[in-house]
Write an enzyme that holds these catalytic residues in place. Structure first.
Site, mmCIF file in Angstrom:
data_model
loop_
_atom_site.group_PDB
_atom_site.id
_atom_site.type_symbol
_atom_site.label_atom_id
_atom_site.label_comp_id
_atom_site.label_asym_id
_atom_site.label_seq_id
_atom_site.Cartn_x
_atom_site.Cartn_y
_atom_site.Cartn_z
ATOM 1 C CB CYS A 147 -19.738 42.226 71.818
ATOM 2 S SG CYS A 147 -19.752 40.475 71.490
ATOM 3 C CG HIS A 148 -23.126 40.159 67.273
ATOM 4 N ND1 HIS A 148 -24.251 40.397 66.531
ATOM 5 C CD2 HIS A 148 -22.089 40.578 66.536
ATOM 6 C CE1 HIS A 148 -23.916 40.915 65.387
ATOM 7 N NE2 HIS A 148 -22.599 41.043 65.349
ATOM 8 C CB THR A 149 -22.617 38.628 73.936
ATOM 9 O OG1 THR A 149 -21.853 37.778 73.082
ATOM 10 C CG2 THR A 149 -23.173 37.797 75.070
ATOM 11 C CG HIS A 186 -19.033 41.532 76.964
ATOM 12 N ND1 HIS A 186 -20.179 41.920 76.330
ATOM 13 C CD2 HIS A 186 -18.383 40.738 76.086
ATOM 14 C CE1 HIS A 186 -20.230 41.363 75.130
ATOM 15 N NE2 HIS A 186 -19.147 40.647 74.953
ATOM 16 C CB CYS A 226 -10.162 31.957 90.492
ATOM 17 S SG CYS A 226 -10.129 30.151 90.415
ATOM 18 C CB CYS A 275 -11.502 26.797 90.052
ATOM 19 S SG CYS A 275 -11.399 27.190 88.291
ATOM 20 C CB CYS A 333 -7.727 28.226 87.211
ATOM 21 S SG CYS A 333 -8.848 29.578 86.806
ATOM 22 C CB CYS A 366 -11.993 30.636 85.611
ATOM 23 S SG CYS A 366 -12.165 30.949 87.377
ATOM 24 N NE ARG A 413 -21.366 27.372 85.412
ATOM 25 C CZ ARG A 413 -22.687 27.415 85.247
ATOM 26 N NH1 ARG A 413 -23.197 28.141 84.276
ATOM 27 N NH2 ARG A 413 -23.503 26.736 86.025
ATOM 28 N NE ARG A 430 -16.557 44.175 68.869
ATOM 29 C CZ ARG A 430 -17.190 43.078 68.458
ATOM 30 N NH1 ARG A 430 -17.899 43.077 67.358
ATOM 31 N NH2 ARG A 430 -17.121 41.966 69.171
#
Ligand SMILES: NC(=O)c1ccc[n+]([C@@H]2O[C@H](COP(=O)([O-])OP(=O)(O)OC[C@H]3O[C@@H](n4cnc5c(N)ncnc54)[C@H](O)[C@@H]3O)[C@@H](O)[C@H]2O)c1
Ligand SMILES: [Zn+2]
Ligand SMILES: [Zn+2]
Length: 376
Positions: free
Chosen positions: A47-49, A69, A99, A102, A105, A113, A117, A371
């Site tokens: 992916c681009h990230t 990812h 989770c 939190c 969530c 979530c 982080r 992709r």
């Protein structure tokens, strides 16, 4: 011979430093600690990230790192206290965890979530340590997933079990691009039947938006892209018309407003360019048009428009991972794929081996692939 509780030696594509190609190395992967799961990755998208972080432009980027990812795999072993998955389960790692405890969530209005982080952004597990080593050096984790490795360790809250009938080299794409676009249309914009929509950027994310608009019963879905090669393929995903900004000498928002009797009901920015973000907002219909930002702009860039655009009833929104609560939703999207409602196969234009992973980056940068899936 069981690998449970032992360090596993396997191959991974390691990013040693920014701006350099990935290098295939033998790495060591530690057993999962409490609340963690070790997964044998069998396929991953690119992916681009991944490319953004590899380029060195990501302010959070740390090296050396195992990127990736958008993976699919099989649970090899689980750490203490893990109950939602077991060895042998087919799973998709999730960069937006869930989770279920939190504040985020527990709020139905968001999927973001926040449980891990900070450590996820730092490229470490919640206890501050890492599970990968290569040539005596520790390697960072990436987005809580690190799928560019034959084995990875992820948190239980960052993984979901999916139906085994689904091929992992297809449903791996549910780790990022497809839910991002599909959910932007269905969850964030909540496109209504009969709507007019415009999608800026017809990559994997934009095409997934088109599928979402079609599923919601949109009437017109206008694809906006500067690469005319995208149009033929985009038709398959539900894009009904194509506009190339290069064919006009006035701003593209004016062209779209003219084509649609005053503007679009919904627009989606799937490029990551702050100028097209403005165009997408201003292409919206006065009084009710909604524009959703999905593209990720470069660090430090800012958006602008005249406030009057909002005063007169246009809405600017944004979305990450399509607004999907990840562990609840990805198994359902896999089921939609199996019932032929969500056509994932059409996104896979190239398949490469782990050794050819840099080629997958090249195909993405050159705009040739929707992709490219890497097989381990
Ligand atoms: N918000 C999220 O959760 C999330 C998740 C994944 C990806 N993204 C972002 O979504 C964006 C799209 O990802 P992708 O994988 O589909 O990318 P892609 O590169 O495959 O597609 C982008 C498309 O935009 C077109 N384009 C580029 N400049 C343009 C312009 N000025 N006008 C019109 N079209 C233009 C390109 O020709 C290409 O077809 C990226 O910014 C990515 O980082 C966001
Ligand atoms: Zn992604
Ligand atoms: Zn949470």
């Amino acid at each position: 011979m069981s690998t449970v509780g032992k360090v596993i030696k396997c191959l991974a594509a390691v990013a040693w430093e920014a701006g350099k190609p990935l290098s295939i190395e033998e790495i060591e992967v530690d057993p999962p600690k409490a609340g963690e799961v070790r997964v044998q990755i069998t396929a991953t998208g690119v992916c681009h990230t991944d490319a953004y972080t590899l380029s060195g432009k990501d302010p959070e980027g740390v090296f050396p790192v195992v990127l990736g990812h958008e993976g699919g795999g099989i649970v090899e072993s689980v750490g203490e206290g893990v109950t939602s998955v077991k060895p042998g389960d087919h799973v998709v790692p999730l960069y937006v965890p869930q989770c279920k405890t939190c504040k985020f969530c527990l709020n139905s209005k968001t999927n973001l979530c926040q449980k891990v982080r900070v450590t996820q952004g730092q490229g470490v597990m919640p206890d501050g340590t890492k599970r990968f080593r290569c040539k005596g050096q520790e390697l960072y984790h990436f987005m809580g997933c690190s799928t560019f490795s034959q084995y990875t360790v992820v948190l239980e809250i960052s993984i979901c079990k999916v139906n085994e009938a689904a091929p992992l080299d297809k449903v791996c794409l549910l780790g990022c691009g497809i839910p991002t676009g599909y959910g932007a249309a269905l969850n964030t914009a909540k496109v209504e039947p009969g709507s007019n929509c415009a999608i800026f950027g017809l990559g994997a994310v934009g095409l997934a938006v088109a599928l979402g608009c079609r599923a919601a019963g949109a009437k017109r879905v206008i694809g906006v892209d500067i690469n005319p090669a995208k149009f033929e393929v985009a038709k398959k995903f539900g894009v009904t018309e194509f506009v190339n900004p290069k064919d006009y000498d006035k701003p593209i928002q004016e062209v779209l407003v003219g084509l649609t009797d005053g503007g679009l009901d919904y627009t989606f920015e799937c490029i990551g360019n702050v100028n097209t973000m403005r165009s997408a907002l201003e292409a919206c219909h006065k009084g009710w048009g909604v524009s959703v930002i999905i593209g990720v702009a470069g660090a430090g860039e800012e958006i602008s428009t005249r406030p009057f655009q909002l005063v007169t009833g246009r809405t600017w929104k944004g979305t990450a991972f399509g607004g999907y609560k990840s562990r609840d939703s990805v198994p359902q999207l896999v089921d939609e794929y199996l019932s032929k409602k969500l056509p994932i196969d059409d996104f896979v234009t190239h398949n490469v081996s782990l050794k050819e992973i840099n080629e997958a980056f090249h195909l993405m940068h050159s705009g040739q692939s929707i992709r490219a899936v890497v097989h381990f």
